[in-house]
Design a protein around this motif. Structure first.
Motif, PDB file in Angstrom:
ATOM      1  N   THR A   1     -16.230  -0.357   2.697  1.00  0.00           N
ATOM      2  CA  THR A   1     -15.759  -0.921   1.423  1.00  0.00           C
ATOM      3  C   THR A   1     -16.272  -0.155   0.200  1.00  0.00           C
ATOM      4  OG1 THR A   1     -17.644  -2.450   1.383  1.00  0.00           O
ATOM      5  CG2 THR A   1     -15.607  -3.229   2.435  1.00  0.00           C
TER       6      THR A   1
ATOM      7  N   PRO B   1     -12.238   3.960   0.134  1.00  0.00           N
ATOM      8  CA  PRO B   1     -11.828   3.407   1.426  1.00  0.00           C
ATOM      9  C   PRO B   1     -10.332   3.593   1.667  1.00  0.00           C
ATOM     10  CG  PRO B   1     -13.383   1.929   0.373  1.00  0.00           C
ATOM     11  CD  PRO B   1     -13.070   3.005  -0.631  1.00  0.00           C
ATOM     12  N   ASN B   2     -10.017   4.032   2.874  1.00  0.00           N
ATOM     13  CA  ASN B   2      -8.649   4.286   3.363  1.00  0.00           C
ATOM     14  C   ASN B   2      -8.068   5.606   2.887  1.00  0.00           C
ATOM     15  OD1 ASN B   2      -8.432   1.830   4.889  1.00  0.00           O
ATOM     16  ND2 ASN B   2      -8.138   0.760   2.931  1.00  0.00           N
ATOM     17  N   ASP B   3      -8.754   6.336   2.004  1.00  0.00           N
ATOM     18  CA  ASP B   3      -8.343   7.710   1.737  1.00  0.00           C
ATOM     19  C   ASP B   3      -8.561   8.517   3.015  1.00  0.00           C
ATOM     20  OD1 ASP B   3      -7.810   7.081  -0.883  1.00  0.00           O
ATOM     21  OD2 ASP B   3      -9.609   8.034  -1.700  1.00  0.00           O
ATOM     22  N   ARG B   4      -7.795   9.586   3.183  1.00  0.00           N
ATOM     23  CA  ARG B   4      -7.955  10.405   4.380  1.00  0.00           C
ATOM     24  C   ARG B   4      -7.537  11.844   4.105  1.00  0.00           C
ATOM     25  NH1 ARG B   4      -2.852  10.681   7.086  1.00  0.00           N
ATOM     26  NH2 ARG B   4      -1.309   9.268   6.164  1.00  0.00           N
TER      27      ARG B   4
ATOM     28  N   ILE C   1       0.757   5.607   0.065  1.00  0.00           N
ATOM     29  CA  ILE C   1      -0.017   6.823   0.262  1.00  0.00           C
ATOM     30  C   ILE C   1       0.523   7.891  -0.659  1.00  0.00           C
ATOM     31  CG2 ILE C   1      -0.602   8.669   1.865  1.00  0.00           C
ATOM     32  CD1 ILE C   1      -0.550   6.651   4.097  1.00  0.00           C
TER      33      ILE C   1
ATOM     34  N   HIS D   1      -3.600   5.270  -1.864  1.00  0.00           N
ATOM     35  CA  HIS D   1      -4.471   5.963  -0.941  1.00  0.00           C
ATOM     36  C   HIS D   1      -4.242   7.464  -1.025  1.00  0.00           C
ATOM     37  CE1 HIS D   1      -4.623   1.991   1.518  1.00  0.00           C
ATOM     38  NE2 HIS D   1      -5.373   1.967   0.431  1.00  0.00           N
TER      39      HIS D   1
ATOM     40  N   LYS E   1       0.826  -1.175   0.000  1.00  0.00           N
ATOM     41  CA  LYS E   1       0.000   0.000   0.000  1.00  0.00           C
ATOM     42  C   LYS E   1       0.877   1.249   0.000  1.00  0.00           C
ATOM     43  CE  LYS E   1      -3.899  -2.121   2.403  1.00  0.00           C
ATOM     44  NZ  LYS E   1      -4.779  -2.061   3.580  1.00  0.00           N
TER      45      LYS E   1
ATOM     46  N   THR F   1     -11.048   9.892   7.853  1.00  0.00           N
ATOM     47  CA  THR F   1     -10.664   8.654   7.179  1.00  0.00           C
ATOM     48  C   THR F   1     -11.900   8.010   6.577  1.00  0.00           C
ATOM     49  OG1 THR F   1      -8.851   8.279   8.746  1.00  0.00           O
ATOM     50  CG2 THR F   1      -9.583   6.384   7.445  1.00  0.00           C
TER      51      THR F   1
ATOM     52  N   GLN G   1     -17.589   7.150   6.764  1.00  0.00           N
ATOM     53  CA  GLN G   1     -16.419   7.935   7.145  1.00  0.00           C
ATOM     54  C   GLN G   1     -16.261   7.928   8.659  1.00  0.00           C
ATOM     55  OE1 GLN G   1     -17.436  11.936   5.726  1.00  0.00           O
ATOM     56  NE2 GLN G   1     -17.818  12.589   7.820  1.00  0.00           N
TER      57      GLN G   1
ATOM     58  N   ALA H   1      -9.150   3.265  12.842  1.00  0.00           N
ATOM     59  CA  ALA H   1      -8.760   1.940  12.360  1.00  0.00           C
ATOM     60  C   ALA H   1      -9.131   0.837  13.346  1.00  0.00           C
ATOM     61  CB  ALA H   1      -7.257   1.898  12.090  1.00  0.00           C
TER      62      ALA H   1
ATOM     63  N   THR I   1     -13.893   4.853   5.667  1.00  0.00           N
ATOM     64  CA  THR I   1     -13.951   3.476   6.167  1.00  0.00           C
ATOM     65  C   THR I   1     -14.919   2.659   5.323  1.00  0.00           C
ATOM     66  OG1 THR I   1     -15.617   4.215   7.781  1.00  0.00           O
ATOM     67  CG2 THR I   1     -13.324   4.133   8.517  1.00  0.00           C
TER      68      THR I   1
END
Length: 235
Positions: free
Chosen positions: A204, A150-153, A4, A41, A2, A200, A172, A234, A202
Motif C-alpha cells: 500500500t 502500488p500496482n505500477d509495473r 493503465i 497505473h 482502473k 510489480t 515489490q 497478484a 505491491t
C-alpha cells in the motif's frame, strides 16, 4: 475504473546509458499522476535521463550514473552500498570505479567487487548479491532511482546481465519463469542475467529503490521480451 497508462514508447536502446532503454523527455514528463489515491497505473518502459535543469517527474525510474570498463576476477559480484554525511566524504572514500549519488535525502556510495571487499568510511547499508556475471571482457554498471506506486509495473523485459535492488521503502514483486522474488523496505533482491521478468509494485506504500544492472559493455543494457507472465505477483 482502473486504467493503465503506457509511458510513451518512443525509445531506443543505448548501451551503458539506461537500465532498460532511454525514453524521450516527453515520456519522462508523463510518468506521473497528481493524485496518489486515484492514479492511473504506470507501465514503466525503462529508466530515463532527465536533462540538467529540467524538473524530474514525481514517479518513474531515473538513471543516475553509469560506470564503464569494470573487470571482475570472479563469476559473481556484489554491490556494496554505504551512506556518508556529505558528498565530499563519499568522494574521498570512493574507488576509481565507485559511484557517488545524492538521492532521497542521503549521499550514497556504490562499490562493486567480492563480498569481502575492503571498504572504509561511511555507514554500511547493504550488500546486494551475489550477482551472477555473464562472460565479458569488460562491464558497465548502471545505477538508477525508481519511485513507483502500488500496482505500477514494468514492461516485460530482459537484461544481458544481473539486476539488483535496494529497497528504500515499499514492496515489490518480480515475476520470472522460475517464480516470484519479493522484497520489502530495507531488503535487497537480485535477478540473474538473460531471464525475462516483470516487476510489480505491491503493498500500500510508495516504493522507492536504488536499482543496478551490470552488463557486457559491448551490449545494450536491456530489451523488451515476449515472455508472458502468469500474474503470480497478484496471488
Amino acid at each position: 475504473m482502473k486504467v493503465i497508462r503506457t509511458v510513451i514508447a518512443a525509445c531506443m536502446f543505448v548501451s551503458g546509458v539506461s537500465i532498460l532503454q532511454t525514453c524521450t523527455n516527453h515520456a519522462a514528463l508523463h510518468a506521473q499522476d497528481s493524485s496518489p489515491a486515484t492514479h492511473e497505473h504506470l507501465l514503466v518502459q525503462g529508466c530515463v535521463n532527465i536533462p540538467p535543469g529540467q524538473k524530474r517527474p514525481e514517479f518513474g525510474c531515473f538513471s543516475l550514473a553509469t560506470e564503464s570498463g569494470l573487470r571482475f576476477s570472479e563469476p559473481t559480484a556484489y554491490w556494496h552500498l554505504r551512506t556518508f554525511p556529505n558528498r565530499a566524504s563519499a568522494e574521498a572514500a570512493k574507488s576509481p570505479t565507485g559511484i557517488v549519488v545524492e538521492e532521497d535525502g542521503r549521499v550514497w556510495l556504490s562499490e562493486f567487487g567480492p563480498r569481502d571487499l575492503a571498504l572504509q568510511g561511511g555507514q554500511a547499508v547493504a550488500i546486494v548479491g551475489p550477482m551472477e556475471l555473464p562472460k565479458a571482457e569488460s562491464y558497465a554498471v548502471v545505477l538508477a532511482y525508481a519511485v513507483m506506486r502500488p500496482n505500477d509495473r514494468s514492461i516485460v523485459h530482459v537484461h544481458p546481465g544481473p539486476e539488483g535492488w535496494y529497497m528504500i521503502s515499499g514492496e515489490q514483486c518480480l515475476e520470472t519463469p522460475a517464480g516470484v522474488i519479493r522484497a520489502t523496505a530495507g531488503g535487497t533482491a537480485t535477478a540473474p542475467p538473460n531471464v525475462p521478468m516483470e516487476l510489480t509494485i505491491t503493498g500500500t506504500a510508495v516504493r522507492k529503490s536504488l536499482v543496478l544492472v551490470i552488463h557486457d559493455s559491448s551490449q545494450p543494457g536491456g530489451k523488451p521480451s515476449d515472455w508472458k507472465p502468469q500474474g503470480l505477483c497478484a496471488k
